[in-house]
Write an enzyme that holds these catalytic residues in place. Sequence first.
Site, PDB file in Angstrom:
ATOM      1  N   GLY A 196     -53.290  23.169 -21.497  1.00  0.00           N
ATOM      2  CA  GLY A 196     -53.790  23.253 -22.866  1.00  0.00           C
ATOM      3  C   GLY A 196     -55.269  23.455 -22.953  1.00  0.00           C
ATOM      4  O   GLY A 196     -55.720  24.495 -23.399  1.00  0.00           O
ATOM      5  N   ASP A 197     -56.047  22.485 -22.493  1.00  0.00           N
ATOM      6  CA  ASP A 197     -57.481  22.550 -22.743  1.00  0.00           C
ATOM      7  C   ASP A 197     -58.243  23.005 -21.495  1.00  0.00           C
ATOM      8  O   ASP A 197     -58.672  24.141 -21.407  1.00  0.00           O
ATOM      9  CB  ASP A 197     -57.980  21.197 -23.228  1.00  0.00           C
ATOM     10  CG  ASP A 197     -57.275  20.749 -24.503  1.00  0.00           C
ATOM     11  OD1 ASP A 197     -56.827  21.635 -25.269  1.00  0.00           O
ATOM     12  OD2 ASP A 197     -57.148  19.544 -24.731  1.00  0.00           O
ATOM     13  N   SER A 198     -58.368  22.085 -20.537  1.00  0.00           N
ATOM     14  CA  SER A 198     -59.170  22.417 -19.359  1.00  0.00           C
ATOM     15  C   SER A 198     -58.253  22.926 -18.252  1.00  0.00           C
ATOM     16  O   SER A 198     -58.083  22.300 -17.226  1.00  0.00           O
ATOM     17  CB  SER A 198     -59.956  21.187 -18.908  1.00  0.00           C
ATOM     18  OG  SER A 198     -60.904  20.854 -19.886  1.00  0.00           O
ATOM     19  N   TRP A 199     -57.675  24.046 -18.506  1.00  0.00           N
ATOM     20  CA  TRP A 199     -56.674  24.592 -17.578  1.00  0.00           C
ATOM     21  C   TRP A 199     -57.188  25.837 -16.855  1.00  0.00           C
ATOM     22  O   TRP A 199     -56.448  26.472 -16.114  1.00  0.00           O
ATOM     23  CB  TRP A 199     -55.373  24.915 -18.331  1.00  0.00           C
ATOM     24  CG  TRP A 199     -55.458  26.102 -19.244  1.00  0.00           C
ATOM     25  CD1 TRP A 199     -56.316  26.290 -20.271  1.00  0.00           C
ATOM     26  CD2 TRP A 199     -54.670  27.293 -19.181  1.00  0.00           C
ATOM     27  NE1 TRP A 199     -56.101  27.499 -20.881  1.00  0.00           N
ATOM     28  CE2 TRP A 199     -55.081  28.136 -20.223  1.00  0.00           C
ATOM     29  CE3 TRP A 199     -53.629  27.716 -18.348  1.00  0.00           C
ATOM     30  CZ2 TRP A 199     -54.522  29.389 -20.463  1.00  0.00           C
ATOM     31  CZ3 TRP A 199     -53.057  28.960 -18.586  1.00  0.00           C
ATOM     32  CH2 TRP A 199     -53.508  29.795 -19.637  1.00  0.00           C
TER      33      TRP A 199
END
Lengths: 732, 732
Positions: free
Chosen positions: B307-310
């Site tokens: 989702g975010d820090s991928w």
Amino acid sequence: MKGRVTIPTDESFAEGTKKIAALWGADAVRDCDGTKLPANAGEIAGKVYETYFVTRGDVAWAKAHPEELQHFFLMSERKTAQAETLALFPAEGCFSEQVKPDYSADALRYWQVIDRTTGREHTAWQADEVKGCVVIRNAVPWHEYTVSFLAHNVWDSTQMYNYITNGWNTEKHSPYDPRYPLTARHIRDVLEGWLKTHPDVTVVRFTTFLYHFFLVFNEEGKEKIVDWFGYNASVSPRALDDFAKEYGYALTAEDFVDEGYYNSPHRVPRQRFRDYMDFIMRYVADTVKELISLVHAYGKEAMMFLGDSWIGTEPYGKYFADIGLDAVVGSVGGGVTVRMLSDMGGVKYVEGRMLPYFFPDTFFAGNEHNAVAELNKNWMTARRAMMRAPLERIGFGGYLSLAAAFPEFVKRAGEVCEEFRRIYVGVKGKQPFCAVKVAVLNCWGKLRSWQCFMTAHELWYQQAYSYQGILEALSGLPAEVSFIDFDDVKAGALDGFDAVLNAGDAYTAWSGGEMWLDEEVQEKVRAFVARGGGFVGVGEPTACAKQGRFFQLADVLGVDEEKGLSLNTDKYNIAAEEGHFIFEDTPAPDFGEDKKNVYALKGAKVLKIAFSDRFTRSVNVGEVKAAANNYGNGRSFYITGLPYSFANARLLYRALLWVSGKEDFVRKNFSTNVAVDCHYYAASGEYALVNNTFEEQKTTFYGAAGAAREVTLSPMQIMWLRADGSEEACGN
Amino acid sequence: MKGRVTIPTDESFAEGTKKIAALWGADAVRDCDGTKLPANAGEIAGKVYETYFVTRGDVAWAKAHPEELQHFFLMSERKTAQAETLALFPAEGCFSEQVKPDYSADALRYWQVIDRTTGREHTAWQADEVKGCVVIRNAVPWHEYTVSFLAHNVWDSTQMYNYITNGWNTEKHSPYDPRYPLTARHIRDVLEGWLKTHPDVTVVRFTTFLYHFFLVFNEEGKEKIVDWFGYNASVSPRALDDFAKEYGYALTAEDFVDEGYYNSPHRVPRQRFRDYMDFIMRYVADTVKELISLVHAYGKEAMMFLGDSWIGTEPYGKYFADIGLDAVVGSVGGGVTVRMLSDMGGVKYVEGRMLPYFFPDTFFAGNEHNAVAELNKNWMTARRAMMRAPLERIGFGGYLSLAAAFPEFVKRAGEVCEEFRRIYVGVKGKQPFCAVKVAVLNCWGKLRSWQCFMTAHELWYQQAYSYQGILEALSGLPAEVSFIDFDDVKAGALDGFDAVLNAGDAYTAWSGGEMWLDEEVQEKVRAFVARGGGFVGVGEPTACAKQGRFFQLADVLGVDEEKGLSLNTDKYNIAAEEGHFIFEDTPAPDFGEDKKNVYALKGAKVLKIAFSDRFTRSVNVGEVKAAANNYGNGRSFYITGLPYSFANARLLYRALLWVSGKEDFVRKNFSTNVAVDCHYYAASGEYALVNNTFEEQKTTFYGAAGAAREVTLSPMQIMWLRADGSEEACGN
């Protein structure tokens, strides 16, 4: 009033012609393609025009000199190789009665096979005239190939059109090419003989000069390619050889075929094609000048029909004024075609051929009402432009006997002739009030004045009408309109204008395409606006993707177009500003086939916006339809499309005023009702209020001093008012 | 049935969680960003997830090591020089609480000033940290300039988003960069310490790994740039130095800033950017692998939140399978996000986080009905894809206490959990009937499986929905879907497919842009179709203007797009063929934001056509909306847009069958009603008929043998039928 009107006549209708001439005040008669003048034509009117064909009509000559017939370059259909050998059939898909591939050794030198998948020329091929094909060796499987070939145009395109469309069955005309020596002498000799034998003719109406515009039919006898500006039918092996000698480089088939685009006027022109155009224009001017000298030597006037075989004599071309023409006649569809004719220089007078043409397709029993309606519509749209720049003459064509049978039509046409003469007196030489000086900027500039966005003369195209409307609007607005190109911009031309207008689809000659990548162009336009100039952009102005911008002057315009590449950057087009000066009279404009995905940059004012009716993000982001921007001391206005309507014409007028910082001009010589035009002629102290509709119109009229007055105009009325307050009753 | 369900919990709701766990059959609990697990979480469920942040959350560390904070490259606003000196303010227009330009000597080496009018780098400039500006000397007046600069991202983008959007007020997290040595050791040490002190946790839910996707806010604290695939926040002077050492060439700011497009996924990727992506993927994989080894050493599972820090751990990337992850969890919006999760390999299980999130914006008094409706809508769209490829687990997030207060919601969520488990049993490992094998061809291929046309995860864009609908349709169709790129095509990948699909706007990574100019690509695709393969094109497939074609494979597609350059060539789009196989179930499809100005080539069959309501030429020429073409032994289908709807999904299915020459498959394992999907699982001999609506549906169901049967399904029902004729009553 009498005069300034030309009517058709033919040998079977001499007496009838006299009556109509008297009723309409006609001072000239003409024949038409398909009719013959009466023997005593000079008795009917002072001026007698007879049509003349320079390079066609002499069927015997054409048959005797097949090697001197005219050519064009054509591209075969694209074929995909499935193996190393591939046969291309050059004439496949073409009308066999028109297109005859020239397999002579002289012509074959200029044939060219191209691998369209790579764009490279392919040299391993052989032409087989017997089989009518070109066999390619060493083809790369699954690549597309074409052969570009020289063909003889064995049937004149206009005659062919009439033959097929109107069921003519005269002998077929094959156009011959005066580039070849026998024909060069022949056309001169024939003309001289003709001049000697036609003493009654006062005006030689050159229905054709040398080369027809590019018009080819397909295998079903339907139009395949039409390009009113196409120089392709002026080519020949000899012309190519002459060109190479003069320019020091050789043109190839691809310079004409142009990937199949055939140098459409919508293409950003390449230098090689411009060189060829100049080469042809000089050749045609030289040749025609000699013919015209002959005409003059016989005491006659020379008139060109701006219509069919006009290639090389574009009236805004560099050499046009030198050829010595007395007059030009062209067909009139609306305001744009009027201005195309009335703004040209280099001739003594210009005549507009009005509609309807007196042909049986309109003048049949029971159709009088429609004939009158067509006349009124044509006249009303045309006269709107004449209020700015009138033609010297109008005329009609076809079979006068057909029109003469319709009394209502005869009456109405007489009124039109009279109104035309009144306009001429009221407008000619009396500089009408002009609020702004605007330069229309595109790749063609002056050469294609009033011809922007055209493919075929006056034909409607879905892809062009949203832009062509700009010119129709301008043709009747209180604006001084010039057409400039990018070299003009670099030479400092913008200094002379209040505003510059750039319109069109991306990568076309009209918006300018790669011309906008020229730093000097960008510098000059930015500096012009920043110093206080105005910019009006329609559609995809200044578009050419580079360095993160699609519109190269997005900073000036205040808008750019989302091409899908910058979706990661948020757009905040949420609301439009209400009540801007530009839209005061026309709150709901027509955007035509407007451009999608336009967004505003920070600082720009969104004036019109549309929202998708689909599910959207939490903030409903809209598409910008119109925006205004300040740039330095100048202003810019952008709109996605501007087809012609009264409302859009007004909108454009207000936009021009606004970008030029001339908002205070708006209530001067002005009619509040968008269906009523107002013109002021300072030289005579006259105003003209023009009702452009078939209904009564009320309007508030503001004079030069700005005082308001309520006025009612009857349907189609032109009301002439004097600055001293008196009024000339003049109606429909 | 029990299990396969994760629910949120927090320290204040331990007992309530137990009750819900029992009702829903949940076997896992989790905390969320903003909540804390109860002390005895292991007593509630067998699996306990706890969120973990690798590179943020340690506020003291971030403050102590400002030189090891993360960076990104940003481009300043574009400014036009009006004289030879120009000041650019790098951070102008950015959110000052997030963006802090890095004026250190180490960073300044990578700053870059570009003359955007010419595209050339401009070297005469100086940065002034005190004034926060860059002063350019020797500027060319009226040219636009930008400075690209490295900035510290001093506020984690997700935390910032929640802080601003949801009113959080925890301490601000500044992400630190493990590329720097102190942080590299620190993140390992902190994780080890954490693992030691969290014995109850069985699953470490890595809510962040190393680098956040690219998300920057503007000066008003609103989203400025969002790119779910953006690698820009992984950059640093140190990464750039390392890259240069390894690759032998140095990246510049422009490789990241990319004219301001920031390498959006819609851009045709350049090799330098691909190199950088590979460089980062390897680095992240190596770093994360070490962390995961630690997790495993403590007997726990490692789960990644997709989702975010991928960034650097794209699940379809080359190195993903090596890093040793046990699980991935991602949010589920519709079928596309289900398939993005369920089709990935390299992990033991994948979990979908369903909607609604248990937040006060949905779970407030009086809103239970809407909460249930959102659950039903989310579930019904998601399960359509699960019928093809189910997830291993589903779960929820937020505050369970909020949901628990709504009895109808609790009941319905329990049913959903039960239906999910039934689907899992019925589908997992039982290859569903598949009529065609289709390859979706774009520049990203496998790497961006099920992610085509996305900018930000699941966000709707007007410019993309007409294409994204294709994937939503495919996610539930009886088709085996693969994603391939142009290198795959050149390597012969098409041999394994029945059909290839190419869709998108011209010059984007999705349609392929300049990739289509590669001769080998053209050869391979043409040969594939000519041998009997199928081609489906949507929007501007194969588009890249060259050699007279806008669609490079116009010959295969049977259509091309008029860009205004070939208006001189007549188009004969007069009528559409009625009753084609493809449109039998869906005569009036939805073309979405369809492409204009598409025309058919000779030989193609026009299937849908639209006519302008404006005045047209004597023959009313239409715009092609859909066309079919034969090419060798193969077939092609073109349509201007294909947003998701039941009807369009059916249309796409029929199109795939038709282009593949598999029309006889259409009445197999088939439901005539487009709102009802039919799947057949040969391994179990079961059919599933799925009512995708909230209304009762009647349909004619054809089994594998082709026998018809009338069936009525209750709202949302899944009817499981056995090939032996028995039927499992199963529905809501």
